[in-house]
Design a protein around this motif. Sequence first.
Motif, mmCIF file in Angstrom:
data_model
loop_
_atom_site.group_PDB
_atom_site.id
_atom_site.type_symbol
_atom_site.label_atom_id
_atom_site.label_comp_id
_atom_site.label_asym_id
_atom_site.label_seq_id
_atom_site.Cartn_x
_atom_site.Cartn_y
_atom_site.Cartn_z
ATOM 1 N N LYS A 91 12.899 7.975 5.469
ATOM 2 C CA LYS A 91 13.528 6.901 6.235
ATOM 3 C C LYS A 91 14.861 7.359 6.812
ATOM 4 O O LYS A 91 15.200 7.044 7.945
ATOM 5 C CB LYS A 91 13.725 5.681 5.342
ATOM 6 C CG LYS A 91 13.208 4.412 5.952
ATOM 7 C CD LYS A 91 13.077 3.356 4.922
ATOM 8 C CE LYS A 91 14.123 2.321 5.120
ATOM 9 N NZ LYS A 91 13.956 1.166 4.283
ATOM 10 N N THR A 92 15.596 8.133 6.045
ATOM 11 C CA THR A 92 16.882 8.640 6.519
ATOM 12 C C THR A 92 16.679 9.584 7.691
ATOM 13 O O THR A 92 17.431 9.551 8.663
ATOM 14 C CB THR A 92 17.620 9.358 5.381
ATOM 15 O OG1 THR A 92 17.754 8.462 4.289
ATOM 16 C CG2 THR A 92 18.989 9.830 5.813
ATOM 17 N N ILE A 93 15.662 10.415 7.627
ATOM 18 C CA ILE A 93 15.382 11.342 8.733
ATOM 19 C C ILE A 93 15.073 10.575 10.010
ATOM 20 O O ILE A 93 15.547 10.918 11.086
ATOM 21 C CB ILE A 93 14.201 12.276 8.369
ATOM 22 C CG1 ILE A 93 14.623 13.250 7.274
ATOM 23 C CG2 ILE A 93 13.700 13.035 9.583
ATOM 24 C CD1 ILE A 93 13.475 14.034 6.687
ATOM 25 N N ILE A 94 14.310 9.501 9.914
ATOM 26 C CA ILE A 94 13.899 8.755 11.101
ATOM 27 C C ILE A 94 15.024 7.881 11.644
ATOM 28 O O ILE A 94 15.231 7.805 12.845
ATOM 29 C CB ILE A 94 12.655 7.901 10.793
ATOM 30 C CG1 ILE A 94 11.458 8.825 10.598
ATOM 31 C CG2 ILE A 94 12.372 6.906 11.896
ATOM 32 C CD1 ILE A 94 10.206 8.114 10.197
ATOM 33 N N THR A 95 15.772 7.208 10.781
ATOM 34 C CA THR A 95 16.727 6.204 11.253
ATOM 35 C C THR A 95 18.141 6.718 11.437
ATOM 36 O O THR A 95 18.975 6.000 11.966
ATOM 37 C CB THR A 95 16.774 5.019 10.270
ATOM 38 O OG1 THR A 95 17.158 5.499 8.981
ATOM 39 C CG2 THR A 95 15.432 4.328 10.193
ATOM 40 N N THR A 96 18.437 7.935 11.040
ATOM 41 C CA THR A 96 19.811 8.423 11.142
ATOM 42 C C THR A 96 20.196 8.721 12.587
ATOM 43 O O THR A 96 19.341 9.001 13.411
ATOM 44 C CB THR A 96 20.010 9.674 10.274
ATOM 45 O OG1 THR A 96 21.395 9.982 10.248
ATOM 46 C CG2 THR A 96 19.254 10.875 10.823
ATOM 47 N N GLU A 97 21.459 8.647 12.853
ATOM 48 C CA GLU A 97 21.956 8.979 14.185
ATOM 49 C C GLU A 97 22.483 10.408 14.220
ATOM 50 O O GLU A 97 22.769 10.943 15.263
ATOM 51 C CB GLU A 97 23.078 8.011 14.577
ATOM 52 C CG GLU A 97 22.625 6.584 14.642
ATOM 53 C CD GLU A 97 22.437 6.090 16.051
ATOM 54 O OE1 GLU A 97 22.946 6.734 16.962
ATOM 55 O OE2 GLU A 97 21.780 5.067 16.227
ATOM 56 N N ASN A 98 22.677 11.017 13.068
ATOM 57 C CA ASN A 98 23.180 12.386 12.994
ATOM 58 C C ASN A 98 22.127 13.260 12.344
ATOM 59 O O ASN A 98 21.490 12.826 11.395
ATOM 60 C CB ASN A 98 24.470 12.437 12.164
ATOM 61 C CG ASN A 98 25.609 11.724 12.857
ATOM 62 O OD1 ASN A 98 25.761 11.840 14.046
ATOM 63 N ND2 ASN A 98 26.382 10.986 12.098
ATOM 64 N N PRO A 99 21.898 14.463 12.727
ATOM 65 C CA PRO A 99 22.623 15.240 13.724
ATOM 66 C C PRO A 99 22.129 15.003 15.146
ATOM 67 O O PRO A 99 22.718 15.461 16.089
ATOM 68 C CB PRO A 99 22.339 16.679 13.302
ATOM 69 C CG PRO A 99 20.979 16.621 12.724
ATOM 70 C CD PRO A 99 20.892 15.267 12.063
ATOM 71 N N PRO A 101 20.172 12.121 18.114
ATOM 72 C CA PRO A 101 20.032 10.684 18.346
ATOM 73 C C PRO A 101 18.917 10.099 17.489
ATOM 74 O O PRO A 101 18.030 10.805 17.022
ATOM 75 C CB PRO A 101 19.677 10.595 19.829
ATOM 76 C CG PRO A 101 20.029 11.895 20.417
ATOM 77 C CD PRO A 101 19.989 12.902 19.313
ATOM 78 N N SER A 102 18.970 8.804 17.306
ATOM 79 C CA SER A 102 17.963 8.128 16.486
ATOM 80 C C SER A 102 16.575 8.390 17.042
ATOM 81 O O SER A 102 16.380 8.514 18.239
ATOM 82 C CB SER A 102 18.244 6.632 16.468
ATOM 83 O OG SER A 102 17.250 5.958 15.756
ATOM 84 N N MET A 103 15.612 8.496 16.150
ATOM 85 C CA MET A 103 14.242 8.780 16.563
ATOM 86 C C MET A 103 13.492 7.517 16.943
ATOM 87 O O MET A 103 12.333 7.579 17.311
ATOM 88 C CB MET A 103 13.524 9.516 15.438
ATOM 89 C CG MET A 103 14.136 10.860 15.156
ATOM 90 S SD MET A 103 13.360 11.629 13.760
ATOM 91 C CE MET A 103 14.697 12.666 13.211
ATOM 92 N N ILE A 104 14.153 6.363 16.851
ATOM 93 C CA ILE A 104 13.539 5.096 17.235
ATOM 94 C C ILE A 104 13.968 4.776 18.666
ATOM 95 O O ILE A 104 15.149 4.757 18.968
ATOM 96 C CB ILE A 104 13.975 3.956 16.298
ATOM 97 C CG1 ILE A 104 13.539 4.252 14.872
ATOM 98 C CG2 ILE A 104 13.417 2.623 16.770
ATOM 99 C CD1 ILE A 104 14.067 3.270 13.860
#
Length: 163
Positions: A91-99, A101-104
């Motif tokens: 979930k962190t990999i998909i929703t994070t903004e770093n490093p 842009p968000s993958m959503i």
Amino acid sequence: MNIRFNTFNTHQRGTTAIEFSFVFALLFGVFWAIVSYAMPFFLYQVMNQSVSEAARYALRVDPELTDNEIITVVNTYLVDEPLAVLPTTFKTIITTENPSPSMIATEVMNSQSYRTLTVSLNYPGCSTSAPAGCVVPALNLFGVSIPTLGAFEAQASVHLEQL
């Protein structure tokens, strides 16, 4: 007459450990390959199911909402409900903004007769230049990296209502 039968055993000491190390290395490599390729397949299936569920959820949203409000509601639902099945690391990999842009990516396209909502999840793949996006760390054996994952995307679209 004194016969010694231990001479054969003394010459064979350690062979079991050596044979075990060869067999263990082979079995561990096969196990690692199965696990490391199963996890991305699982992630891909969850991503496909999640964007489909989020697109269906958008049909239940009030059609009087603005495009930005619909995007916010759908993205919140996407992270809270369908993606909740993923472990925290995924979930962190998909929703994070770093490093990166968000993958959503969610957008509403307006045409003359309807609005179309498109929900996308993008997985950038796993490379040595971006190891933070790796679902499973790569195992390098004799110059071969297991797994070598490319980027993949899940996308779903739905027509919201007639304008």
